[in-house]
Design an enzyme around this catalytic site. Structure first.
Site, PDB file in Angstrom:
ATOM      1  N   GLU A   1     -27.621  19.225 -10.998  1.00 32.22           N
ATOM      2  CA  GLU A   1     -28.175  20.062  -9.972  1.00 32.22           C
ATOM      3  C   GLU A   1     -27.853  20.264  -8.592  1.00 32.22           C
ATOM      4  OE1 GLU A   1     -28.060  17.099 -11.577  1.00 32.22           O
ATOM      5  OE2 GLU A   1     -30.060  17.425 -12.442  1.00 32.22           O
TER       6      GLU A   1
ATOM      7  N   ASN B   1     -25.658  25.260 -18.426  1.00 35.72           N
ATOM      8  CA  ASN B   1     -25.808  26.319 -18.005  1.00 35.72           C
ATOM      9  C   ASN B   1     -25.276  27.544 -18.752  1.00 35.72           C
ATOM     10  OD1 ASN B   1     -26.760  28.537 -15.908  1.00 35.72           O
ATOM     11  ND2 ASN B   1     -26.202  28.186 -14.296  1.00 35.72           N
TER      12      ASN B   1
ATOM     13  N   GLY C   1     -14.935  23.286  -9.790  1.00 37.48           N
ATOM     14  CA  GLY C   1     -14.879  24.536  -8.906  1.00 37.48           C
ATOM     15  C   GLY C   1     -13.791  25.381  -9.584  1.00 37.48           C
TER      16      GLY C   1
ATOM     17  N   PRO D   1     -14.974  19.166 -19.857  1.00 40.15           N
ATOM     18  CA  PRO D   1     -15.795  18.319 -19.847  1.00 40.15           C
ATOM     19  C   PRO D   1     -16.625  18.159 -18.487  1.00 40.15           C
ATOM     20  CG  PRO D   1     -13.687  17.040 -19.031  1.00 40.15           C
ATOM     21  CD  PRO D   1     -13.576  19.107 -19.602  1.00 40.15           C
TER      22      PRO D   1
END
Length: 338
Positions: free
Chosen positions: A31, A317, A292, A243
């Site tokens: 999210e 995603n 990141g 992970p």
């Protein structure tokens, strides 16, 4: 103790000024990543506004900090107890509250409504299980849901389900899945440095990189078993496991050892991270235990598995590796990304 537990109890910095910010709440990593573009657009349109970005998980909190600007404040959502919610909302006094997906906190929603602070749900969805539960208590859901000003939902089905729960139609907008709003141009720029990235990680021309991304418990065992078989035919295949929750790295290290591989965390290496990814007797399996960096590893990959799909998590995603034109493998459980 949870590192944000004081914040969840409503204990905030005494000397901080908030100046009626826009408050964006995201539960966890997915999210938080999905609202990055939304925050950027709002920042462009409303440059004078600061943001409060809240999460529930520590990994989501770390992602939120990477999104935040200097004048923003990253925190944890207060516990949904009326006296804590009242204290925090009065202190921060947001001009707008945005909730990602459909996180329903009754005391929070009630007090925002009472204070006339606009509340918007973005990327909203109602899962099959949630819809069944909500229908059983529809008389309560009507009262709660109609205190939200606007629902921006992913699909017509989500809109219909909200309508069935008694939400007024004028409150519902079908805006699609925000995870489609990624900046593809940014990722095509990454592709230009494909050769440089491969050389920087010590990959030979014949080496191929297999990334298992956003994996959950129960998936790494399957991936490692398959990788062991693949090495018999493709000796130059390298494996990197990323992970979903980096704090599981120690557990994954132990699993890797059981398959007679050598575990290696990316965080413990320098720029030549993949240089030692394979040894003659004990091939090295890498663990991406940092946040990141996944897009950079996608860049040097040759094939990508996206997790949460071999177990019943609903998938994650696939658009990021797709934007780099990578072949993608998924399991059967992709109900969050139909």
């Amino acid at each position: 103790m949870h590192p944000g537990f004081r914040m969840r109890l409503g204990i905030l910095p005494r000397d901080r000024e908030y100046n009626r910010p826009i408050w964006v709440h995201c539960v966890s990593v997915g999210e938080t990543i999905s609202v990055k573009h939304l925050v950027e657009v709002l920042r462009e349109d409303l440059p004078a506004k600061g943001f409060v970005i809240s999460t529930v998980t520590t990994t989501g909190n770390k992602i939120a900090k990477s999104i935040a600007a200097d004048k923003d404040y990253v925190t944890y959502l207060p516990l949904d107890l009326s006296f804590i919610v009242k204290k925090v909302i009065d202190r921060i006094n947001p001009s707008l509250f945005i909730i990602t997906e459909t996180e329903l906190w009754p005391n929070l929603i009630y007090y925002l409504s009472r204070k006339n602070i606009p509340l918007v749900v973005v990327n909203g969805r109602i899962s099959n299980s949630s819809f069944k539960r909500y229908l059983r208590i529809k008389f309560l859901m009507v009262w709660l849901l109609n205190r939200i000003n606007t629902f921006c939902v992913q699909t017509r089905q989500d809109a219909d389900r909200l309508g069935a729960l008694g939400v007024k139609q004028e409150k519902i907008k079908i805006s699609g899945n925000m995870k489609f709003d990624i900046k593809v141009k940014d990722y095509t720029e990454l592709k230009k440095d494909y050769t440089n990235y491969r050389m920087g990680f010590g990959l030979a021309a014949q080496d191929r990189v297999f990334i298992a991304a956003s994996t959950h418990q129960g998936e790494e065992e399957i991936i490692l078993s398959v990788y062991k078989q693949l090495l018999e035919e493709f000796e130059n295949l390298k494996l990197l496991i990323a992970p979903r929750h980096p704090e599981r790295a120690a557990h994954i290290e132990r699993l890797i050892g059981k398959y007679n591989f050598r575990p290696q965390r990316i965080s413990c290496l320098g720029s030549n991270a993949l240089q030692q990814i394979q040894r003659p007797k004990h091939p090295t399996v890498f663990i991406l235990d940092t946040l990141g960096q996944l897009m950079y590893f996608y860049t040097i990959s040759d094939i990508v598995f996206v997790g949460g799909s071999l177990v019943k998590k609903g998938g994650h995603n696939i658009l990021e590796p797709a934007s780099l034109s990578k072949p993608i493998l998924i399991g059967p459980n992709m109900f969050n990304f139909l």
